[in-house]
Motif scaffolding. Sequence first.
Motif, PDB file in Angstrom:
ATOM      1  N   THR A 273       0.832  -1.210   0.000  1.00  0.00           N
ATOM      2  CA  THR A 273       0.000   0.000   0.000  1.00  0.00           C
ATOM      3  C   THR A 273       0.861   1.254   0.000  1.00  0.00           C
ATOM      4  O   THR A 273       0.635   2.186  -0.779  1.00  0.00           O
ATOM      5  N   ASP A 274       1.875   1.276   0.885  1.00  0.00           N
ATOM      6  CA  ASP A 274       2.771   2.439   0.951  1.00  0.00           C
ATOM      7  C   ASP A 274       3.508   2.634  -0.372  1.00  0.00           C
ATOM      8  O   ASP A 274       3.636   3.757  -0.877  1.00  0.00           O
ATOM      9  N   GLY A 275       4.005   1.532  -0.933  1.00  0.00           N
ATOM     10  CA  GLY A 275       4.748   1.621  -2.183  1.00  0.00           C
ATOM     11  C   GLY A 275       3.880   2.097  -3.336  1.00  0.00           C
ATOM     12  O   GLY A 275       4.323   2.895  -4.175  1.00  0.00           O
ATOM     13  N   SER A 276       2.642   1.619  -3.381  1.00  0.00           N
ATOM     14  CA  SER A 276       1.726   2.028  -4.457  1.00  0.00           C
ATOM     15  C   SER A 276       1.393   3.508  -4.361  1.00  0.00           C
ATOM     16  O   SER A 276       1.308   4.211  -5.378  1.00  0.00           O
ATOM     17  N   GLU A 277       1.197   4.005  -3.145  1.00  0.00           N
ATOM     18  CA  GLU A 277       0.924   5.436  -2.969  1.00  0.00           C
ATOM     19  C   GLU A 277       2.116   6.278  -3.419  1.00  0.00           C
ATOM     20  O   GLU A 277       1.942   7.336  -4.040  1.00  0.00           O
ATOM     21  N   LEU A 278       3.323   5.813  -3.133  1.00  0.00           N
ATOM     22  CA  LEU A 278       4.510   6.529  -3.579  1.00  0.00           C
ATOM     23  C   LEU A 278       4.637   6.493  -5.104  1.00  0.00           C
ATOM     24  O   LEU A 278       5.072   7.467  -5.724  1.00  0.00           O
ATOM     25  N   ALA A 279       4.265   5.354  -5.705  1.00  0.00           N
ATOM     26  CA  ALA A 279       4.300   5.260  -7.167  1.00  0.00           C
ATOM     27  C   ALA A 279       3.355   6.274  -7.796  1.00  0.00           C
ATOM     28  O   ALA A 279       3.692   6.935  -8.789  1.00  0.00           O
ATOM     29  N   VAL A 280       2.181   6.421  -7.218  1.00  0.00           N
ATOM     30  CA  VAL A 280       1.226   7.418  -7.721  1.00  0.00           C
ATOM     31  C   VAL A 280       1.810   8.821  -7.580  1.00  0.00           C
ATOM     32  O   VAL A 280       1.741   9.645  -8.497  1.00  0.00           O
ATOM     33  N   ALA A 281       2.419   9.102  -6.416  1.00  0.00           N
ATOM     34  CA  ALA A 281       3.025  10.419  -6.202  1.00  0.00           C
ATOM     35  C   ALA A 281       4.136  10.681  -7.214  1.00  0.00           C
ATOM     36  O   ALA A 281       4.294  11.811  -7.710  1.00  0.00           O
ATOM     37  N   ALA A 282       4.906   9.642  -7.527  1.00  0.00           N
ATOM     38  CA  ALA A 282       6.021   9.795  -8.459  1.00  0.00           C
ATOM     39  C   ALA A 282       5.560  10.092  -9.875  1.00  0.00           C
ATOM     40  O   ALA A 282       6.279  10.723 -10.654  1.00  0.00           O
ATOM     41  N   LEU A 283       4.355   9.639 -10.222  1.00  0.00           N
ATOM     42  CA  LEU A 283       3.858   9.803 -11.589  1.00  0.00           C
ATOM     43  C   LEU A 283       2.874  10.952 -11.715  1.00  0.00           C
ATOM     44  O   LEU A 283       2.272  11.143 -12.771  1.00  0.00           O
ATOM     45  N   THR A 284       2.692  11.719 -10.639  1.00  0.00           N
ATOM     46  CA  THR A 284       1.729  12.819 -10.625  1.00  0.00           C
ATOM     47  C   THR A 284       2.447  14.160 -10.647  1.00  0.00           C
ATOM     48  O   THR A 284       3.396  14.370  -9.894  1.00  0.00           O
ATOM     49  N   GLY A 285       2.006  15.035 -11.523  1.00  0.00           N
ATOM     50  CA  GLY A 285       2.519  16.395 -11.491  1.00  0.00           C
ATOM     51  C   GLY A 285       3.574  16.728 -12.512  1.00  0.00           C
ATOM     52  O   GLY A 285       4.183  17.789 -12.458  1.00  0.00           O
ATOM     53  N   GLY A 286       3.827  15.857 -13.453  1.00  0.00           N
ATOM     54  CA  GLY A 286       4.831  16.144 -14.470  1.00  0.00           C
ATOM     55  C   GLY A 286       5.212  14.893 -15.225  1.00  0.00           C
ATOM     56  O   GLY A 286       4.659  13.805 -14.991  1.00  0.00           O
ATOM     57  N   PRO A 287       6.170  15.005 -16.151  1.00  0.00           N
ATOM     58  CA  PRO A 287       6.603  13.831 -16.917  1.00  0.00           C
ATOM     59  C   PRO A 287       7.160  12.757 -15.985  1.00  0.00           C
ATOM     60  O   PRO A 287       7.782  13.065 -14.971  1.00  0.00           O
ATOM     61  N   PRO A 288       6.966  11.483 -16.326  1.00  0.00           N
ATOM     62  CA  PRO A 288       7.456  10.415 -15.451  1.00  0.00           C
ATOM     63  C   PRO A 288       8.968  10.291 -15.503  1.00  0.00           C
ATOM     64  O   PRO A 288       9.616  10.665 -16.482  1.00  0.00           O
ATOM     65  N   GLY A 289       9.539   9.752 -14.432  1.00  0.00           N
ATOM     66  CA  GLY A 289      10.960   9.433 -14.380  1.00  0.00           C
ATOM     67  C   GLY A 289      11.139   7.926 -14.347  1.00  0.00           C
ATOM     68  O   GLY A 289      10.188   7.179 -14.089  1.00  0.00           O
ATOM     69  N   PRO A 290      12.360   7.446 -14.569  1.00  0.00           N
ATOM     70  CA  PRO A 290      12.589   5.990 -14.626  1.00  0.00           C
ATOM     71  C   PRO A 290      12.191   5.250 -13.352  1.00  0.00           C
ATOM     72  O   PRO A 290      11.601   4.167 -13.434  1.00  0.00           O
ATOM     73  N   TYR A 291      12.493   5.824 -12.172  1.00  0.00           N
ATOM     74  CA  TYR A 291      12.147   5.104 -10.939  1.00  0.00           C
ATOM     75  C   TYR A 291      10.640   5.073 -10.726  1.00  0.00           C
ATOM     76  O   TYR A 291      10.090   4.070 -10.247  1.00  0.00           O
ATOM     77  N   GLY A 292       9.963   6.162 -11.087  1.00  0.00           N
ATOM     78  CA  GLY A 292       8.511   6.164 -10.965  1.00  0.00           C
ATOM     79  C   GLY A 292       7.865   5.124 -11.857  1.00  0.00           C
ATOM     80  O   GLY A 292       6.919   4.430 -11.450  1.00  0.00           O
ATOM     81  N   VAL A 293       8.373   4.969 -13.084  1.00  0.00           N
ATOM     82  CA  VAL A 293       7.819   3.961 -13.998  1.00  0.00           C
ATOM     83  C   VAL A 293       8.112   2.554 -13.488  1.00  0.00           C
ATOM     84  O   VAL A 293       7.245   1.671 -13.524  1.00  0.00           O
ATOM     85  N   GLN A 294       9.314   2.324 -12.981  1.00  0.00           N
ATOM     86  CA  GLN A 294       9.626   1.004 -12.424  1.00  0.00           C
ATOM     87  C   GLN A 294       8.756   0.696 -11.209  1.00  0.00           C
ATOM     88  O   GLN A 294       8.339  -0.449 -11.003  1.00  0.00           O
ATOM     89  N   ALA A 295       8.481   1.732 -10.406  1.00  0.00           N
ATOM     90  CA  ALA A 295       7.578   1.525  -9.274  1.00  0.00           C
ATOM     91  C   ALA A 295       6.183   1.153  -9.759  1.00  0.00           C
ATOM     92  O   ALA A 295       5.516   0.290  -9.167  1.00  0.00           O
ATOM     93  N   ALA A 296       5.722   1.778 -10.842  1.00  0.00           N
ATOM     94  CA  ALA A 296       4.406   1.452 -11.394  1.00  0.00           C
ATOM     95  C   ALA A 296       4.365   0.006 -11.883  1.00  0.00           C
ATOM     96  O   ALA A 296       3.366  -0.703 -11.680  1.00  0.00           O
TER      97      ALA A 296
END
Length: 417
Positions: A273-296
């Motif tokens: 749950t914590d990891g999924s919420e962080l993945a959403v935060a990483a992909l929100t608000g601008g272009p995605p980064g490599p770690y955010g996509v890997q988290a997704a």
Amino acid sequence: MGEATTSVEAVFREERGRLLAALVRRFGDLDLAEEVTSEAIEAALAHWPADGVPSKPGAWLMTTARRKAVDRLRRDQAFAARLAILQVEADRADPVPAPEPGGELPDERLQLFFTCAHPALAAEDRTALTLRCLAGLTTPEVARAFLVESATMAKRITRAKKKIREARIPFRVPGADELPGRLPGVLQVLYSIFTEGYAASSGANLQRLDLAEEAIRLARILRRLLPAEREVAGLLGLMLLVHARRDARTGPGGEPVLLDDQDRSRWDAPMITDGSELAVAALTGGPPGPYGVQAAIAAVHDEAADLASTDWAQIVALYDVLHALAPSPVVRLNRAAAVAMRDGPQAGLDLLDALAGEPLLRGHHPYPAARADLLHRLGRHAEAAAAYREAIGLAGTEPERAMLQRRLDATERTDQP
């Protein structure tokens, strides 16, 4: 005595990085800061069991360490003069406010993160220095983490400190214009530590949970220090989503258990749950980064009830995005495995065969192992056996070799008339 010592050790673990960072920031020398930090901890071990842990242990340690540093500098005037020059230069660039007497220890670990991961240092030295300074591991512990002799690791750490000193690498957070170019190096160091913990490169064990958990602890610190950086959220989310499977990744004898065979009830649901919420935060608000996509990608795996219900089309699409952001043969290898699950083993094998000439995959045992699995699924057992033998020769840990040997044995039995 035992309970008091445990309390001291808990405080030391929490405060050491902050204390060391504050001392380096004040005196400009990593060796001096390490020495007086250790002396302050020794003083705490001598006094706290009898007197009790102070209400502000960090401030107590800081006061003690600063006194010891001043005493040392008074005894060595040449050393003091050199530090004074460095400190004046540092203060001109980035003045340091004086700490309030008796106040909370300032958290200057962010500067230490960027100093340890400075691009002027060799990649292996960055990782070693981060574990030594920010994680607080001893030099022998860092050496054991990467399966090298203590003397070899000591040379790496000494070399890194010498480079910092001689190149006068500043102890500071990069400016806003520098941060995008410097932050990926810090994240890569943490990811390297986690990767070695998640899948050890060699040795008797598949996982080094202590290393993986230390990387997560450091990533949490970095997340608190840089809450607006989405790739920090992505890296921490990725670590949590992968580490959530730790209990199901190995069998009773330490052998690897592949994703399709894992008991998902043993996965850590709160961590997912914590990891999924962080993945959403990483992909929100601008272009995605490599770690955010890997988290997704990791979140799609973790949120599926089983292998069959995994959204492989979404995973393939995410790998397409990842390859556009950070192209590499390993990304293409992982994408091929996902395509095999979406479109069948022949489609995946065609993509793997197109990677046969990639130099980075020649010593990477997951590549022949993936080919072996798809060849076995296609009924090409002799070719699968040959690929399994190649993977066994490249695998670095004993559990991986044992697992691949079992798969080879099963393939050879299947091929018998």
